[in-house]
Design a protein around this motif. Structure first.
Motif, PDB file in Angstrom:
ATOM      1  N   GLY A 257       0.854  -1.182   0.091  1.00  0.00           N
ATOM      2  CA  GLY A 257      -0.169   0.036  -0.109  1.00  0.00           C
ATOM      3  C   GLY A 257       0.750   1.261  -0.252  1.00  0.00           C
ATOM      4  O   GLY A 257       0.357   2.353  -0.163  1.00  0.00           O
ATOM      5  N   THR A 258       2.101   1.084   0.300  1.00  0.00           N
ATOM      6  CA  THR A 258       2.968   2.455   0.146  1.00  0.00           C
ATOM      7  C   THR A 258       3.348   2.754  -1.078  1.00  0.00           C
ATOM      8  O   THR A 258       3.181   1.909  -2.130  1.00  0.00           O
ATOM      9  N   PRO A 259       3.371   4.146  -1.361  1.00  0.00           N
ATOM     10  CA  PRO A 259       3.662   4.364  -2.509  1.00  0.00           C
ATOM     11  C   PRO A 259       5.053   4.408  -3.406  1.00  0.00           C
ATOM     12  O   PRO A 259       6.247   4.322  -2.437  1.00  0.00           O
ATOM     13  N   VAL A 260       5.401   4.365  -4.501  1.00  0.00           N
ATOM     14  CA  VAL A 260       6.441   4.495  -5.023  1.00  0.00           C
ATOM     15  C   VAL A 260       6.917   5.753  -5.538  1.00  0.00           C
ATOM     16  O   VAL A 260       5.943   6.299  -6.351  1.00  0.00           O
ATOM     17  N   PRO A 261       8.137   6.527  -5.453  1.00  0.00           N
ATOM     18  CA  PRO A 261       8.311   7.961  -5.782  1.00  0.00           C
ATOM     19  C   PRO A 261       8.119   7.807  -7.474  1.00  0.00           C
ATOM     20  O   PRO A 261       8.708   7.016  -7.975  1.00  0.00           O
ATOM     21  N   ALA A 262       7.749   9.038  -8.086  1.00  0.00           N
ATOM     22  CA  ALA A 262       7.201   8.908  -9.466  1.00  0.00           C
ATOM     23  C   ALA A 262       8.590   8.901 -10.220  1.00  0.00           C
ATOM     24  O   ALA A 262       8.492   8.401 -11.313  1.00  0.00           O
ATOM     25  N   ALA A 263       9.683   9.611  -9.530  1.00  0.00           N
ATOM     26  CA  ALA A 263      10.872   9.433 -10.330  1.00  0.00           C
ATOM     27  C   ALA A 263      11.273   7.978 -10.757  1.00  0.00           C
ATOM     28  O   ALA A 263      11.988   7.468 -11.760  1.00  0.00           O
TER      29      ALA A 263
ATOM     30  N   ILE B 238      14.015   5.817   0.075  1.00  0.00           N
ATOM     31  CA  ILE B 238      14.726   6.656  -0.849  1.00  0.00           C
ATOM     32  C   ILE B 238      14.438   7.918  -0.549  1.00  0.00           C
ATOM     33  O   ILE B 238      13.420   8.378  -0.749  1.00  0.00           O
ATOM     34  N   ARG B 239      15.631   8.643  -0.229  1.00  0.00           N
ATOM     35  CA  ARG B 239      15.424   9.980  -0.027  1.00  0.00           C
ATOM     36  C   ARG B 239      15.399  10.882  -1.168  1.00  0.00           C
ATOM     37  O   ARG B 239      14.852  11.953  -1.043  1.00  0.00           O
TER      38      ARG B 239
END
Length: 230
Positions: A133-139, A198-199
């Motif tokens: 359910g956690t998001p993945v960074p768009a980049a 991922i920062r």
């Protein structure tokens, strides 16, 4: 998200809430760009004849004439895969069969090239259990789809940051998190990076040349499900 996809998405976002306005700041946050980029995109859409205007005031923003715009007919490859991921979570529910049938109908009207790209992207997604359910960074998502090397700043479980160039190969999702499966050049080996650690992400121009082999993921075979569109 590339600019062409963002322009389509901007119109659809404005269509969805019409006649209510969306501010440039809200749209910038939604699409992870600056307000200036949103303003340039809106100007480009207006120049192309899309009926968008600005409403002034504290609660104002951009509005599109819903009656003079058409919804998209086909899914993009990324949209098809997004739907497949979402439908995966319906497994075991009374609507699982109907959801799968709906997705097959949508995929059936996509152009062949888009279907092939959607299958390629889906082949890079592996789910464990009910899916995350956690998001993945768009980049990160854009780089995996485009097959580009990423420069990451990543925090380990103790919070210590490291910078590393990685070749993104696939996604892995369990019930709580998404992981980016990538070849880490710093460690010279395959690693799984939890996406909420991922920062920062900087896509490089260099293309990914490696491929993930079926036995590269050392996981119980009976628990891992490859994502499919049918």
């Amino acid at each position: 998200m590339n600019r062409t996809d963002r322009l389509y998405a901007l119109v659809e976002e404005l269509r969805a809430v019409s006649p209510r306005p969306r501010s440039a700041r809200w749209l910038a946050h939604r699409f992870e760009v600056s307000t200036r980029t949103v303003e340039r995109d809106i100007s480009a859409l207006q120049g192309a004849g899309v009926p968008i205007w600005a409403e002034p005031g504290r609660t104002g923003g951009y509005v599109v004439d819903r009656a003079r715009t058409l919804p998209p007919v086909n899914l993009t490859p990324a949209e098809a895969v997004a739907m497949a991921v979402a439908l995966h979570r319906l497994g075991g529910s009374p609507f699982a069969s109907a959801a799968g049938a709906a997705l097959r109908k949508l995929v059936a009207v996509m152009p062949p090239a888009a279907v092939a790209e959607a299958h390629r992207l889906a082949g890079r997604v592996h789910l464990v259990g009910d899916g995350p359910g956690t998001p993945v960074p768009a980049a990160v998502a854009d780089a995996v789809a485009a097959g580009r090397v990423l420069r990451l700043r990543y925090a380990d479980r103790d919070g210590a940051d490291s910078a590393r160039d990685v070749e993104p190969l696939a996604y892995l999702g369990n019930a709580t998190h998404w992981y980016l499966v990538a070849w880490c050049r710093l460690r010279d080996g395959l690693r799984c990076f939890r996406t909420d650690r991922i920062r920062s992400v900087h896509p490089l121009a260099e293309p990914v040349t490696r491929e993930l082999r079926p036995d590269d993921l050392d996981l119980p075979v009976d628990r891992v499900r490859p994502l499919t569109l049918v």
